[in-house]
Design an enzyme around this catalytic site. Structure first.
Site, PDB file in Angstrom:
ATOM      1  N   LYS A 118       0.847  -1.189   0.000  1.00 16.58           N
ATOM      2  CA  LYS A 118       0.000   0.000   0.000  1.00 16.58           C
ATOM      3  C   LYS A 118       0.887   1.245   0.000  1.00 16.58           C
ATOM      4  CE  LYS A 118      -1.902   2.743   2.912  1.00 16.58           C
ATOM      5  NZ  LYS A 118      -1.901   3.992   2.099  1.00 16.58           N
ATOM      6  N   GLU A 137       9.505   0.800  11.182  1.00 19.92           N
ATOM      7  CA  GLU A 137      10.546   1.820  11.107  1.00 19.92           C
ATOM      8  C   GLU A 137       9.829   3.146  11.288  1.00 19.92           C
ATOM      9  OE1 GLU A 137      12.571   4.674  10.513  1.00 19.92           O
ATOM     10  OE2 GLU A 137      12.467   4.269   8.356  1.00 19.92           O
ATOM     11  N   CYS A 153      13.096  10.431   8.495  1.00 18.46           N
ATOM     12  CA  CYS A 153      13.084   9.958   9.872  1.00 18.46           C
ATOM     13  C   CYS A 153      14.444  10.050  10.537  1.00 18.46           C
ATOM     14  CB  CYS A 153      12.569   8.518   9.919  1.00 18.46           C
ATOM     15  SG  CYS A 153      13.478   7.410   8.829  1.00 18.46           S
ATOM     16  N   GLU A 155       9.357  15.223  16.930  1.00 18.92           N
ATOM     17  CA  GLU A 155       9.721  15.116  15.519  1.00 18.92           C
ATOM     18  C   GLU A 155       8.864  16.083  14.707  1.00 18.92           C
ATOM     19  OE1 GLU A 155      10.740  11.623  12.371  1.00 18.92           O
ATOM     20  OE2 GLU A 155       8.804  11.453  13.393  1.00 18.92           O
TER      21      GLU A 155
END
Length: 500
Positions: free
Chosen positions: A196, A271, A305, A402
């Site tokens: 996806k 992750e 990331c 973040e």
């Protein structure tokens, strides 16, 4: 649809224009089909807001169809291919990707906004992933060991077998790379996949699907279902016939996936987010550190990331480093990714731009000093200036959370011992990446050992490659990608004892 009369059309090849002009559907069981509900979703250029194409999207019924196709392939033609035959198909696909690098790069720029030079580099690395894991497909081996004594004379050995049907959910920040770091190890192991893509950036995955067919993979080995996370993604995670989920994205969504997968106890690898520390010591080579630290934060507009956004710098060089970074940022050109002179492209969406602007406002309100940037650009597109804050404190949101945008937070340190510095570096819920900048090899190795992250670089940042394991500690995820460890995520170990 893509406008051939746009000012940048002469920088887009005929293959890209032809791809965008045709119907873009779901790949299920070797066939390109519309979603069951007949719904489509527009994908747009984040630099201009222009709609590039409308893409068919799927829902839970389409996930059911895709999982059934993957299961049939896993138990049928794919299971009968040897590792050598899988490797041959994977190398054929790698060559096709290399032959289409420019088209992939143009689609990445149009769909995601990244600069063209970066798009070409990451598209080339995507082909390397298929070559690298093709080698592992030929080398999946078990072991022999001592049988239990009560059995008597016997042979005990292990088999390494594929997990089965895998659901893979990828993010929008490096779309082709994300597809090509997940698919190759799964297929090398002998699994089949339902992929996806992110709804914001589906284009490169669909072109990859076409090349997978050209390479000759059996129908149903790779299925691609575009769709929203709340519908297609959730259905894939909860599906009882999916044996494993591999997800890259935010930590919050990762936690939701773990909860949803609990009912079926399927395997999960994640992750997730990061807030990576960058430690710049007083003896660092500033000619190397200034551009390196800037790249650590502003690579992909900070939308990655492993971005090094928490900068710790020794007080003896603090002002020189900051002056160098401010000058470096001032020289960075912001613009459309198709312009070869562009260093910084747009953020992925207006929503992400607003999120970044809110963090910048919070940094100012919290008392950090704005040394560079800090503003969104007027006009079309989701552009935000590369932003540098100094005088940051550990409790500030711009230091702790973040942001996923071009925002750097700088803190000073003095002549602290390495354990004290490591405690500051590790003061985070994340532990994905990090870097150390010093000429002292002893300091470099000792600090690298103390940083609690899955990946640490010295005098560079984010030095990833197909053969180098990558993943996080703490809330940065479960498991590893790349390298042999990436293959292990898709294999089961079976022990067999034969009494002689």
């Amino acid at each position: 649809m893509f406008d051939p009369q746009s000012p940048l059309s002469d920088q887009v090849g005929a293959a890209t224009r032809a791809f965008l002009a045709k119907p873009l559907r779901l790949l299920i069981g070797g066939h390109w089909v519309d979603g069951t509900a007949g719904e489509t979703l527009a994908t747009s250029d984040p630099a201009t807001g222009r709609v590039l194409a409308r893409v068919a999207i799927g829902d839970a019924q389409d996930i059911d169809r895709a999982v059934a196709a993957a299961r049939a392939a896993f138990e049928g033609p794919w299971s009968r291919l040897s590792g050598f035959e899988r490797a041959r198909l994977m190398r054929r696909l790698a060559a096709l990707i290399e032959a289409n690098v420019r088209t992939f790069a143009e689609l990445e720029v149009l769909d995601n906004g990244m600069p063209i030079a970066l798009a070409e580099r990451t598209s080339g690395m995507a082909a390397q992933m298929w070559d690298y894991y093709a080698g592992w497909a030929e080398r999946i081996e078990g072991t022999t060991t001592t049988p239990p004594a009560f059995v008597g004379e016997a042979l005990t050995y292990t088999l390494r077998e594929p997990v089965g049907v895998v659901g893979q959910i990828i993010p929008w920040n490096v779309p082709l790379s994300m597809a090509c770091l997940k698919l190759p190890p799964a297929l090398a192991a002998g699994c089949t996949v339902v992929l996806k893509p992110a709804e914001d950036t589906p284009l490169s995955a669909l072109l990859l699907g076409e090349l997978i067919q050209q390479a000759g993979f059996p129908d149903g080995v790779v299925n691609i279902v575009n769709g929203r996370g709340a519908t297609a993604g959730a259905a894939l995670v909860a599906h009882p016939d999916v044996d494993k989920i591999s997800f890259t994205g935010s930590s919050d969504v990762g936690k939701a996936i773990v909860r949803a997968a609990a009912d079926t106890l399927k395997k999960v690898s994640l992750e997730l987010g990061g807030k990576s520390p960058v430690m710049v010591f007083g003896d660092a080579d500033l000619d190397l550190a200034v551009p390196g630290v800037a790249a650590a934060t502003f690579f992909l507009q900070g939308q990655n990331c492993m971005a090094g956004t928490r900068i710790f710098v020794h007080e003896s060089i603090h002002d020189r480093l900051v002056d160098g970074l401010v000058a470096h940022v001032a020289a960075m050109r912001i613009g459309h990714g198709l312009d070869p002179a562009t260093d910084v492209g747009p953020l992925i969406s207006a929503r992400q731009r607003s999120r970044v602007e809110a963090y910048i406002a919070d940094g100012i309100a919290s008392g950090a000093t704005l040394a560079a940037g800090g503003e969104a650009l007027p006009g079309p597109g989701n552009f935000v200036q590369p932003t540098i804050f100094t005088d940051c404190r550990p409790d500030m949101r711009i230091v702790r959370e973040e942001i996923f945008g071009p925002v750097m937070a700088i803190q000073r340190f003095g002549d602290d011992d390495l354990d004290t510095l490591a405690a500051r570096a590790n003061d985070s819920i994340f532990g994905l990446s990090g870097s150390v900048w010093t000429r002292d090899l002893s300091t470099a190795h000792r600090m690298a050992g103390r940083i609690r992250s899955g990946h640490v670089s010295v005098n560079c940042h984010g030095a990833v490659g197909p053969n180098i394991p990558f993943g996080g500690y703490r809330q940065s995820g479960w498991g590893r990608e790349f390298g042999r460890e990436g293959l292990d995520q898709y294999l089961e170990t079976k022990a067999v004892t034969v009494r002689l």
